[in-house]
Write an enzyme that holds these catalytic residues in place. Structure first.
Site: not given
Length: 198
Positions: A156, A70-71, A13, A9-10
């Site tokens: 980040d 998946d990160s 991305k 839902a990002n």
């Protein structure tokens, strides 16, 4: 037009995937287009297991090609933590600010040369009736002692890239994409896409 569902839902991305699939004649959709899909519980112990869980759930439910990622962040001095728990490191609710605070707290007193870390990304591609395929990418860096920069998201602002002499949060989106774990995984995905589509 063929559809591909990016199981996120990002919007940030999703944009990265759009540039890859639009030229191939695919309509890129995300979980924002499928509000009826329930959140998949990430019960896997590895990034690969979780990515496969999410991709297969979406693909099976909507009968389309689905891609899930998946990160997370692996910090050597913390024995690989936060790892698969990166998004919820500081608690059940996803909170970037609290996650960063917890990492910096846990690294207090650790000298700069021992603050090595890497971002890892596994992408899983699930097509109904086919074996799910995965690709990975990694980005090496160091954890700073304070936040630097206000771009990007997640960890980040504390992830320092030696070659660039800045954190991921101090880079433009283009600069980050060129070296990031997700950017590298997407490059590998580009290579295997023709095989998947055919």
């Amino acid at each position: 037009m063929k559809k591909v569902l990016i199981a996120t839902a990002n919007k940030g991305k999703a944009k990265e995937f759009e540039s890859l699939f639009a030229p191939l004649g695919f309509e890129v959709t995300t979980l924002l287009d499928y509000p009826e899909m329930e959140e998949v519980e990430e019960t896997g112990e590895t990034f690969k297991e979780n990515a496969i869980l999410k991709a297969e759930a979406a693909s099976n439910q909507f009968k389309v090609m689905a891609i899930a990622d998946d990160s997370g962040l692996l910090i050597d001095a913390l024995n690989g933590d936060p790892g698969v728990y990166s998004a919820r490191y500081a608690g059940k609710e996803k909170n970037d600010e609290e996650n960063i605070k917890k990492v910096l707290r846990n690294l207090q007193g650790i000298p700069a040369e021992k603050r090595t870390a890497r971002f890892h990304c596994t992408l899983a591609v699930s097509v109904p009736g086919e074996k799910t395929l995965t690709v990975t990418g990694e980005c090496e860096g160091m954890i700073t002692t304070e936040k630097l920069g206000d771009g990007g998201f997640g960890y980040d602002p504390i992830f320092w890239i030696e070659d660039q002499s800045c954190t991921l949060a101090q880079m433009t989106r283009e600069e980050k994409s060129a070296i990031s774990h997700r950017g590298k995984a997407l490059e590998k995905l580009k290579e295997v896409l023709p095989k998947i589509i055919n």
